[in-house]
Design an enzyme around this catalytic site. Structure first.
Site, PDB file in Angstrom:
ATOM      1  N   ASP A  25      -7.239  -1.322  -4.289  1.00  0.00           N
ATOM      2  CA  ASP A  25      -8.250  -0.951  -3.292  1.00  0.00           C
ATOM      3  C   ASP A  25      -9.156   0.151  -3.831  1.00  0.00           C
ATOM      4  O   ASP A  25     -10.377   0.119  -3.646  1.00  0.00           O
ATOM      5  CB  ASP A  25      -7.576  -0.458  -2.006  1.00  0.00           C
ATOM      6  CG  ASP A  25      -6.765  -1.530  -1.310  1.00  0.00           C
ATOM      7  OD1 ASP A  25      -7.098  -2.713  -1.469  1.00  0.00           O
ATOM      8  OD2 ASP A  25      -5.796  -1.176  -0.620  1.00  0.00           O
ATOM      9  N   ASP A  70       0.851  -1.195   0.000  1.00  0.00           N
ATOM     10  CA  ASP A  70       0.000   0.000   0.000  1.00  0.00           C
ATOM     11  C   ASP A  70       0.882   1.239   0.000  1.00  0.00           C
ATOM     12  O   ASP A  70       1.980   1.240   0.560  1.00  0.00           O
ATOM     13  CB  ASP A  70      -0.909   0.025   1.232  1.00  0.00           C
ATOM     14  CG  ASP A  70      -1.971  -1.060   1.182  1.00  0.00           C
ATOM     15  OD1 ASP A  70      -2.349  -1.476   0.081  1.00  0.00           O
ATOM     16  OD2 ASP A  70      -2.423  -1.495   2.263  1.00  0.00           O
TER      17      ASP A  70
END
Length: 231
Positions: free
Chosen positions: A189, A155
């Site tokens: 995401d 991420d």
């Protein structure tokens, strides 16, 4: 909508997602950050052993269960997208489903293979009951830092739009730092979130038959004229 268009959308999302993840993984130290647009958009490298936006559960077994669930979700998604194309569902709905599908594949790649192709990554420590961080830059390696299904998702997208701290008198969080938006996520995401939110916002347009049923409207092909009304 043609299957070729779906394949193109999926490939573009996966290419962007994996290119950015590999760049971050191999050029950033864990928890390094770089400001992109002032202080409200940053690239901030973290590894996520759990779900989207840093949510995790169940330690190492929970991670394996989550990865298996992702595999099953991708298998189901492959069948479902083919079905809604054949059924000629609303184009917008098909695109949203494709965004969700592509995002699921993007994170599945990390979970399945990153532990096998990189030499460094967060590893679960049973004694700590959590994942241990690491130092140095990760590089490609045939040995890997973990095994199949045990990789961590990369991420990096961080939007701390509002930063400050709660006043001392504030209940529960008094004196603590405040940040919005705190979660750090990736392109996969974002793709999933955009798909889900858009379906929610445009559900009346995507599912008009459900709206008619909810309003008690029943469509019929029966001919209605003066004679049929009298009889």
């Amino acid at each position: 909508m043609k299957k070729q268009h779906i394949v193109l959308i999926v490939l573009l999302i996966l290419l962007a997602d994996q290119a950015l993840k590999i760049y971050i993984k191999t050029t950033f130290h864990l928890h390094d950050s770089v400001k992109v647009l002032g202080s409200w958009f940053q690239l901030y490298f973290v590894e996520n052993p759990g779900m989207a936006y840093g949510w995790k559960f169940g330690g190492e077994w929970g991670k394996v269960a989550l990865t298996v669930f992702r595999i099953l979700a991708v298998i189901f998604g492959t069948w479902y997208i083919g079905k809604i194309i054949r059924d000629k569902r609303h184009k917008g709905f098909i695109i949203c489903a494709t965004l969700i599908y592509a995002g699921a594949i993007g994170n599945l790649i990390d979970s399945c293979f990153y532990g096998m192709i990189f030499d460094k990554g967060m590893i679960y420590d049973a004694a700590m009951g959590d994942y241990r961080t690491y130092n140095g830059l990760a590089t490609f390696s045939s040995e890997g830092y973990s095994s199949f299904l045990h990789g961590n998702v990369v991420d990096m997208l961080h939007f701390p739009l509002i930063q400050g701290h709660f006043p001392e008198w504030f209940p529960v969080w008094g004196g603590e730092d405040f940040e919005f938006f705190r979660p750090i996520f990736n392109i996969a995401d974002a793709s999933i979130s955009v798909g889900i939110i858009t379906i929610f916002l445009y559900q009346k347009r995507f599912f008009p038959e459900s709206v008619r049923q909810t309003n008690g409207t029943v469509e019929t092909k029966a001919k209605v004229d003066d004679q049929s009304q009298v009889s």
